[in-house]
Design a protein around this motif. Structure first.
Motif, short mmCIF file in Angstrom:
data_model
loop_
_atom_site.label_atom_id
_atom_site.label_comp_id
_atom_site.label_asym_id
_atom_site.label_seq_id
_atom_site.Cartn_x
_atom_site.Cartn_y
_atom_site.Cartn_z
N GLY A 291 14.42 -19.26 2.69
CA GLY A 291 13.64 -19.48 3.77
C GLY A 291 14.31 -20.33 4.80
O GLY A 291 14.17 -19.87 6.07
N ALA A 292 14.75 -21.50 4.60
CA ALA A 292 15.47 -22.23 5.49
C ALA A 292 16.93 -21.33 6.22
O ALA A 292 16.99 -21.42 7.04
CB ALA A 292 16.08 -23.53 4.71
N ALA B 273 11.65 -23.40 4.98
CA ALA B 273 11.34 -24.08 3.63
C ALA B 273 9.64 -24.13 3.60
O ALA B 273 9.05 -23.75 2.60
CB ALA B 273 11.81 -25.35 3.53
N GLY B 274 8.93 -24.67 4.61
CA GLY B 274 7.51 -24.46 4.39
C GLY B 274 6.90 -23.08 4.19
O GLY B 274 5.83 -23.05 3.36
N MET B 275 7.18 -22.13 5.07
CA MET B 275 6.54 -20.73 4.87
C MET B 275 6.89 -20.22 3.78
O MET B 275 6.13 -19.58 3.11
CB MET B 275 7.05 -20.17 6.08
CG MET B 275 6.60 -20.54 7.48
SD MET B 275 4.93 -20.50 7.68
CE MET B 275 4.40 -18.88 7.86
N ARG C 212 16.57 -28.27 17.08
CA ARG C 212 15.88 -26.64 16.79
C ARG C 212 16.33 -26.36 15.53
O ARG C 212 15.55 -25.66 14.83
CB ARG C 212 16.51 -25.86 18.06
CG ARG C 212 16.07 -24.47 17.97
CD ARG C 212 16.47 -23.56 19.19
NE ARG C 212 16.14 -22.41 19.07
CZ ARG C 212 16.02 -21.59 20.36
NH1 ARG C 212 16.33 -21.81 21.30
NH2 ARG C 212 15.80 -20.04 20.13
N MET C 213 17.43 -26.46 15.14
CA MET C 213 18.02 -26.05 13.93
C MET C 213 17.41 -26.52 12.52
O MET C 213 17.02 -26.17 11.69
CB MET C 213 19.54 -26.32 13.82
CG MET C 213 20.28 -25.44 14.64
SD MET C 213 22.04 -25.83 14.79
CE MET C 213 22.46 -24.91 16.49
N VAL C 214 16.95 -27.99 12.88
CA VAL C 214 16.39 -28.98 11.86
C VAL C 214 14.97 -28.21 11.77
O VAL C 214 14.51 -28.04 10.49
CB VAL C 214 16.42 -30.34 12.06
CG1 VAL C 214 15.46 -30.99 11.12
CG2 VAL C 214 17.94 -30.85 12.01
N ILE C 215 14.28 -28.18 12.93
CA ILE C 215 13.14 -27.42 12.80
C ILE C 215 12.96 -26.03 11.97
O ILE C 215 12.03 -25.74 11.06
CB ILE C 215 12.34 -27.34 14.20
CG1 ILE C 215 12.11 -28.53 14.78
CG2 ILE C 215 11.23 -26.49 14.46
CD1 ILE C 215 11.68 -28.65 16.18
#
Length: 330
Positions: A289-290, A70-72, A61-64
């Protein structure tokens, strides 16, 4: 302090903050695990229960959360640069709602015949996000595309897709309606390593490509006429960058739901920290973001434990508060 040293300092600081938040988050939750037990489990000496909690529930869950954050953030930074509008983000432009509509429509069609959605949802969300982007770009086109027209059309497309989402939600049975509502509010609970595997290739390929295109984004920031004057194929580069932003937003939405404000806030903070050059601000935005999404997920998991607050609501609260602060300051 020179600008280069400042950028390195900010990058190192954010990286350490992500690691610290990750370690704190591993410790927090309905079942708290002492830091020493977390360490023992990570090196393979933990109990079976702790291994199950950390490796099968919390860590994926944390990796996601890190990948989606980062993506957003990168998606929002690209959209703000391409549209020359600091209020642009995948949510406002209708990219998130397009991806969300595609996912909700897919869930509606398969609610009586459940199928494995782990690897199908990112592709479904991408199709919806691309559909939204094509509609926005084609309607905005009038001897070229102006940033203000792109924003206004995007707001309209966002409203249209949001209405369609509600229509299909109301036709779902109560259980699926509740599931879709929670997902649309931004939710990354119930994920495992298969979701990470489905999302990781998108982030691995598109984030470095966006950073590679940093000089092009700097050029587009100068304005269309200036960019054309120095030899940049403006429309071609704009379409490529929009596709990157759309793909990042679509893949992120497919796993984490429609998380608002993240793509809006992080580019602003990044520019305040390291300046406007995209070579620096894109990396900083991705780290911010991350960090923000990881922290928001930790807060959402623990503040009302054992109940959870969808991470999208926590991010919206943080992002909304930040923009109220900016408004009061200016």
């Amino acid at each position: 302090m020179s600008h280069t040293k400042k950028v390195r300092f900010v990058t190192l600081g954010l990286s350490l903050a992500i690691i610290a938040t990750l370690l704190i988050s591993l410790n927090m939750g309905t079942m708290r695990i002492a830091p020493i037990d977390v360490f023992q489990t990570l090196i393979g000496n933990g109990t079976g229960q702790n291994q199950l909690i950390l490796f099968d529930f919390r860590l994926p869950r944390m990796v996601i959360a890190i990948l989606i954050g980062a993506g957003m953030a990168i998606s929002g930074a690209i959209l703000q640069s391409v549209t020359h509008n600091e209020l642009a983000d995948p949510g406002i432009l209708g990219i998130n709602s397009g991806a969300g509509f595609a996912v909700v429509f897919f869930l509606y069609l398969t609610q009586n015949n459940p199928v494995s959605t782990v690897f199908i949802l990112p592709l479904t969300a991408l199709i919806g996000a691309v559909l939204a982007a094509v509609l926005i770009y084609s309607i905005s086109w009038k001897n070229g595309v102006t940033p203000i027209r792109l924003i206004l059309v995007g707001i309209g497309i966002n409203a249209a897709f949001s209405a369609l989402i509600i229509v299909f939600q109301l036709r779902m049975d109560p259980d699926n309606f509740t599931q879709a509502t929670i997902w649309l509010s931004g939710n990354i609970s119930g994920t495992d390593w298969s979701y990470t595997l489905a999302l990781f290739p998108w982030i691995l390929i598109l984030v470095p490509f966006a950073i590679y295109k940093a000089s092009t984004l700097d050029t587009l920031n100068l304005g269309d006429e200036t960019a054309q004057g120095i030899g940049t194929a403006v429309e071609k580069e704009r379409i490529i960058l929009l596709l990157v932003a759309v793909a990042l937003a679509g893949a992120s939405v497919s796993v984490g739901g429609a998380i608002a404000f993240l793509g809006l806030v992080t580019p602003h903070l990044a520019r305040k920290l390291v300046g406007v050059r995209h070579r620096h601000s894109l990396v900083t935005a991705a780290l911010l973001g991350a960090l923000l999404l990881l922290a928001a997920d930790t807060i959402g998991r623990t503040i009302l434990a054992p109940s959870e607050i969808p991470v999208g609501l926590v991010v919206s609260l943080i992002g909304g508060s930040y923009f109220i602060y900016l408004l009061m300051k200016s």
